[in-house]
Design a protein around this motif. Structure first.
Motif, PDB file in Angstrom:
ATOM      1  N   THR A   1     -41.187 -17.431 -73.733  1.00 47.57           N
ATOM      2  CA  THR A   1     -41.213 -16.264 -72.843  1.00 47.57           C
ATOM      3  C   THR A   1     -41.801 -16.603 -71.469  1.00 47.57           C
ATOM      4  O   THR A   1     -41.906 -15.736 -70.609  1.00 47.57           O
ATOM      5  CB  THR A   1     -42.055 -15.115 -73.462  1.00 47.57           C
ATOM      6  N   CYS A   2     -42.180 -17.875 -71.266  1.00 44.81           N
ATOM      7  CA  CYS A   2     -42.850 -18.264 -70.014  1.00 44.81           C
ATOM      8  C   CYS A   2     -41.828 -18.732 -68.980  1.00 44.81           C
ATOM      9  O   CYS A   2     -40.854 -19.413 -69.315  1.00 44.81           O
ATOM     10  CB  CYS A   2     -43.852 -19.377 -70.296  1.00 44.81           C
ATOM     11  N   ASP A   3     -42.085 -18.376 -67.705  1.00 47.58           N
ATOM     12  CA  ASP A   3     -41.153 -18.748 -66.630  1.00 47.58           C
ATOM     13  C   ASP A   3     -41.613 -19.981 -65.854  1.00 47.58           C
ATOM     14  O   ASP A   3     -41.076 -20.282 -64.801  1.00 47.58           O
ATOM     15  CB  ASP A   3     -40.950 -17.557 -65.684  1.00 47.58           C
ATOM     16  N   CYS A   4     -42.600 -20.729 -66.357  1.00 50.11           N
ATOM     17  CA  CYS A   4     -43.097 -21.884 -65.602  1.00 50.11           C
ATOM     18  C   CYS A   4     -42.126 -23.057 -65.714  1.00 50.11           C
ATOM     19  O   CYS A   4     -41.289 -23.102 -66.613  1.00 50.11           O
ATOM     20  CB  CYS A   4     -44.497 -22.287 -66.065  1.00 50.11           C
ATOM     21  N   SER A   5     -42.258 -24.009 -64.795  1.00 46.01           N
ATOM     22  CA  SER A   5     -41.302 -25.123 -64.768  1.00 46.01           C
ATOM     23  C   SER A   5     -41.456 -26.013 -65.999  1.00 46.01           C
ATOM     24  O   SER A   5     -40.487 -26.589 -66.489  1.00 46.01           O
ATOM     25  CB  SER A   5     -41.450 -25.927 -63.479  1.00 46.01           C
ATOM     26  N   THR A   6     -42.669 -26.095 -66.548  1.00 47.33           N
ATOM     27  CA  THR A   6     -42.867 -26.869 -67.782  1.00 47.33           C
ATOM     28  C   THR A   6     -42.020 -26.276 -68.906  1.00 47.33           C
ATOM     29  O   THR A   6     -41.321 -27.004 -69.622  1.00 47.33           O
ATOM     30  CB  THR A   6     -44.363 -26.858 -68.179  1.00 47.33           C
ATOM     31  N   CYS A   7     -42.099 -24.959 -69.060  1.00 44.02           N
ATOM     32  CA  CYS A   7     -41.375 -24.296 -70.155  1.00 44.02           C
ATOM     33  C   CYS A   7     -39.870 -24.217 -69.899  1.00 44.02           C
ATOM     34  O   CYS A   7     -39.089 -24.120 -70.853  1.00 44.02           O
ATOM     35  CB  CYS A   7     -41.957 -22.913 -70.412  1.00 44.02           C
ATOM     36  N   GLN A   8     -39.459 -24.267 -68.639  1.00 37.36           N
ATOM     37  CA  GLN A   8     -38.016 -24.261 -68.343  1.00 37.36           C
ATOM     38  C   GLN A   8     -37.367 -25.583 -68.736  1.00 37.36           C
ATOM     39  O   GLN A   8     -36.182 -25.625 -69.038  1.00 37.36           O
ATOM     40  CB  GLN A   8     -37.745 -24.042 -66.841  1.00 37.36           C
ATOM     41  N   ARG A   9     -38.137 -26.686 -68.733  1.00 37.00           N
ATOM     42  CA  ARG A   9     -37.510 -28.005 -68.781  1.00 37.00           C
ATOM     43  C   ARG A   9     -37.916 -28.889 -69.947  1.00 37.00           C
ATOM     44  O   ARG A   9     -37.141 -29.746 -70.370  1.00 37.00           O
ATOM     45  CB  ARG A   9     -37.814 -28.736 -67.460  1.00 37.00           C
ATOM     46  N   PHE A  10     -39.132 -28.725 -70.475  1.00 36.65           N
ATOM     47  CA  PHE A  10     -39.643 -29.725 -71.420  1.00 36.65           C
ATOM     48  C   PHE A  10     -39.907 -29.150 -72.804  1.00 36.65           C
ATOM     49  O   PHE A  10     -40.273 -27.986 -72.935  1.00 36.65           O
ATOM     50  CB  PHE A  10     -40.926 -30.360 -70.866  1.00 36.65           C
ATOM     51  N   SER A  11     -39.721 -29.990 -73.814  1.00 35.88           N
ATOM     52  CA  SER A  11     -39.943 -29.567 -75.204  1.00 35.88           C
ATOM     53  C   SER A  11     -41.403 -29.788 -75.618  1.00 35.88           C
ATOM     54  O   SER A  11     -42.124 -30.594 -75.012  1.00 35.88           O
ATOM     55  CB  SER A  11     -39.038 -30.375 -76.138  1.00 35.88           C
ATOM     56  N   ARG A  12     -41.800 -29.101 -76.690  1.00 34.92           N
ATOM     57  CA  ARG A  12     -43.107 -29.350 -77.301  1.00 34.92           C
ATOM     58  C   ARG A  12     -43.207 -30.811 -77.742  1.00 34.92           C
ATOM     59  O   ARG A  12     -44.265 -31.437 -77.608  1.00 34.92           O
ATOM     60  CB  ARG A  12     -43.301 -28.427 -78.504  1.00 34.92           C
ATOM     61  N   ALA A  13     -42.104 -31.368 -78.257  1.00 35.43           N
ATOM     62  CA  ALA A  13     -42.090 -32.766 -78.708  1.00 35.43           C
ATOM     63  C   ALA A  13     -42.425 -33.719 -77.555  1.00 35.43           C
ATOM     64  O   ALA A  13     -43.198 -34.669 -77.711  1.00 35.43           O
ATOM     65  CB  ALA A  13     -40.725 -33.108 -79.300  1.00 35.43           C
ATOM     66  N   TYR A  14     -41.849 -33.443 -76.375  1.00 29.87           N
ATOM     67  CA  TYR A  14     -42.099 -34.318 -75.226  1.00 29.87           C
ATOM     68  C   TYR A  14     -43.542 -34.173 -74.738  1.00 29.87           C
ATOM     69  O   TYR A  14     -44.218 -35.172 -74.472  1.00 29.87           O
ATOM     70  CB  TYR A  14     -41.112 -33.993 -74.099  1.00 29.87           C
ATOM     71  N   LEU A  15     -44.019 -32.940 -74.655  1.00 26.87           N
ATOM     72  CA  LEU A  15     -45.417 -32.721 -74.244  1.00 26.87           C
ATOM     73  C   LEU A  15     -46.371 -33.441 -75.187  1.00 26.87           C
ATOM     74  O   LEU A  15     -47.344 -34.074 -74.763  1.00 26.87           O
ATOM     75  CB  LEU A  15     -45.730 -31.219 -74.233  1.00 26.87           C
ATOM     76  N   ARG A  16     -46.103 -33.326 -76.491  1.00 26.64           N
ATOM     77  CA  ARG A  16     -46.972 -33.983 -77.475  1.00 26.64           C
ATOM     78  C   ARG A  16     -46.962 -35.496 -77.261  1.00 26.64           C
ATOM     79  O   ARG A  16     -48.023 -36.146 -77.283  1.00 26.64           O
ATOM     80  CB  ARG A  16     -46.517 -33.652 -78.900  1.00 26.64           C
ATOM     81  N   HIS A  17     -45.777 -36.043 -77.019  1.00 28.81           N
ATOM     82  CA  HIS A  17     -45.669 -37.477 -76.744  1.00 28.81           C
ATOM     83  C   HIS A  17     -46.515 -37.860 -75.522  1.00 28.81           C
ATOM     84  O   HIS A  17     -47.244 -38.862 -75.546  1.00 28.81           O
ATOM     85  CB  HIS A  17     -44.193 -37.853 -76.530  1.00 28.81           C
ATOM     86  N   LEU A  18     -46.428 -37.087 -74.456  1.00 32.13           N
ATOM     87  CA  LEU A  18     -47.196 -37.408 -73.242  1.00 32.13           C
ATOM     88  C   LEU A  18     -48.702 -37.386 -73.519  1.00 32.13           C
ATOM     89  O   LEU A  18     -49.447 -38.237 -73.013  1.00 32.13           O
ATOM     90  CB  LEU A  18     -46.871 -36.419 -72.114  1.00 32.13           C
ATOM     91  N   PHE A  19     -49.167 -36.433 -74.316  1.00 30.89           N
ATOM     92  CA  PHE A  19     -50.596 -36.376 -74.622  1.00 30.89           C
ATOM     93  C   PHE A  19     -51.025 -37.539 -75.509  1.00 30.89           C
ATOM     94  O   PHE A  19     -52.081 -38.131 -75.308  1.00 30.89           O
ATOM     95  CB  PHE A  19     -50.976 -35.014 -75.242  1.00 30.89           C
ATOM     96  N   ARG A  20     -50.187 -37.892 -76.482  1.00 37.04           N
ATOM     97  CA  ARG A  20     -50.562 -38.981 -77.386  1.00 37.04           C
ATOM     98  C   ARG A  20     -50.586 -40.333 -76.694  1.00 37.04           C
ATOM     99  O   ARG A  20     -51.356 -41.211 -77.037  1.00 37.04           O
ATOM    100  CB  ARG A  20     -49.627 -39.000 -78.590  1.00 37.04           C
ATOM    101  N   THR A  21     -49.747 -40.470 -75.666  1.00 38.14           N
ATOM    102  CA  THR A  21     -49.715 -41.736 -74.919  1.00 38.14           C
ATOM    103  C   THR A  21     -50.624 -41.684 -73.691  1.00 38.14           C
ATOM    104  O   THR A  21     -50.664 -42.621 -72.889  1.00 38.14           O
ATOM    105  CB  THR A  21     -48.278 -42.071 -74.483  1.00 38.14           C
ATOM    106  N   GLU A  22     -51.338 -40.550 -73.534  1.00 37.02           N
ATOM    107  CA  GLU A  22     -52.275 -40.353 -72.416  1.00 37.02           C
ATOM    108  C   GLU A  22     -51.617 -40.528 -71.059  1.00 37.02           C
ATOM    109  O   GLU A  22     -52.199 -41.077 -70.113  1.00 37.02           O
ATOM    110  CB  GLU A  22     -53.497 -41.267 -72.564  1.00 37.02           C
TER     111      GLU A  22
END
Ligand code: GUN
Ligand code: ZN
Length: 381
Positions: free
Chosen positions: A312-333
């Motif tokens: 339900t969010c209109d931010c650019s993160t939510c328009q373009r990226f998946s939870r899977a990708y965000l999780r990957h970015l955090f795990r790889t710092e």
């Protein structure tokens, strides 16, 4: 109707307009030399003249109307003189919209445990190199005049909690005397000086402080000394003692708050402005706001989730990226993860206040808040 009567306060370059109220909740506008702020509003924090991880163009793109910065930090590094030499804070950090600076009183106490307070001011040690410094009401105003924010805060004492009624009273009375010195020390008329209500968690002192600050010739009012560890219901109770005694024609700013639920509860009790490091700090820790509460992106259950953080969010993160990708970015710092999470969390709170404003203007704030809070759980997902 009385609820939509336009009530205005004008002082120098600043005009507050109360457009509409719905119960205690208020929709207003505060105009400053760098633009008009629509309230209620959440102000992202840029302690070191930067909203951590973001370009100011991105801060603007998510709908930020005003940001907060800190006298204490900028005085120590790079110094107020250097910022002034570089054309002031707006130019130095390339943020063209309104800025509010906190006065340093609160940060001295929260960052320097060895600070010493007396009637004239506070002596403290730098949290960076241990060097000795002193702030007074006059120097806090002088520094904030060099930094050049649109809204500057009075130098106050936020009594550390828990403490006695007697000490809370002494700190409140000193804060009142210091406000008169701040008003006298001020030389620029293109900055709005806000007084600050103190009084800890003592109902009688909150009422006394609110009445005193209400009588002063200032264009806006901060509410300090809250969200410092007291239970939430106690904070809401203190707001109920305070805001009814404040003038209706000036903006009220609840300092250092906070969480989505505290913003909604604050608006319901007549608060117009908020700031907090929570959305940016949580974001950098991988804790993301969603309508159901807080999501920890590091959780293994998101490893293969193609959905956005918040559909339900209109931010650019939510328009373009998946939870899977965000999780990957955090795990790889990866630093991109910090940026995308910060963008989302800030947009979440800014949009919450945009929605609150719409609800107030349509006289449906209470049902909007009840509905929103019934979905939002404070336990992590
Ligand atoms: N930020 C959060 N609480 C406070 C307060 O009581 N005083 C000031 N100056 N800043 C704050
Ligand atoms: Zn988002």
């Amino acid at each position: 109707s009385q609820n939509s009567a336009i009530i205005v306060h004008i002082m120098n370059n600043f005009t507050y307009t109360l457009e509409h109220s719905d119960g205690e909740a208020r929709a207003g506008q505060f105009s400053t030399p760098h633009g008009t702020i629509q309230t209620p509003v959440f102000m992202p924090v840029g302690t070191q003249a930067t909203v951590k991880t973001l370009d100011p163009l991105e801060v603007e793109a998510i709908g930020s109307q005003i940001i907060l910065s800190n006298t204490y930090h900028l005085y120590l590094r790079p110094s107020a003189d250097l910022v002034a030499e570089m054309g002031g804070l707006h130019r130095f950090m390339q943020w063209p919209k309104p800025i509010l600076t906190d006065s340093g009183g609160f940060q001295v106490f929260s960052l320097g445990p060895h600070s010493k307070i007396d009637e004239d001011g506070v002596t403290f040690k730098s949290h960076i190199d241990g060097s000795k410094h002193r702030f007074t009401p006059e120097s806090a105003i002088g520094i904030q005049e060099k930094l050049g924010a649109d809204i500057i805060m009075a130098f106050d004492e936020c009594a550390p909690q828990p403490t006695t009624h007697a000490y809370t009273k002494a700190a409140m009375e000193r804060t009142h005397r210091w406000l008169l010195r701040c008003i006298a020390a001020k030389t620029r008329d293109d900055q709005a000086l806000f007084g600050i209500v103190q009084g800890g968690v003592e109902a009688d002192l909150r009422r006394e402080s609110a009445s005193f600050i209400a009588q002063q010739d200032v264009p806006g009012i901060g509410i300090g000394g809250l969200s410092v560890g007291e239970p939430k219901d106690q904070m809401y109770g203190m707001l109920e003692e305070t805001t009814p005694l404040l003038p209706r024609n000036k903006p009220r700013y609840l300092m250092g708050v906070g969480s989505p639920e505290d913003l909604l509860e604050g608006v319901a009790r007549g608060v117009d402005m908020f700031d907090c490091v929570l959305p940016t700090r949580l974001g950098r820790n991988g804790a993301l706001f969603i309508p159901e509460g807080r999501l920890n992106i590091g959780n293994a259950k998101y490893a293969r989730e193609d959905a956005p953080i918040d559909a339900t969010c209109d931010c650019s993160t939510c328009q373009r990226f998946s939870r899977a990708y965000l999780r990957h970015l955090f795990r790889t710092e990866e630093v991109l993860g910090l940026r995308l999470a910060t963008l989302h969390n800030l947009r979440f709170l800014i949009r919450l206040m945009e929605q609150a404003r719409e609800a107030i203007l349509q006289d449906r704030y209470q049902s909007f808040m009840d509905d929103w809070l019934s979905r939002f759980q404070t336990i992590p997902h």
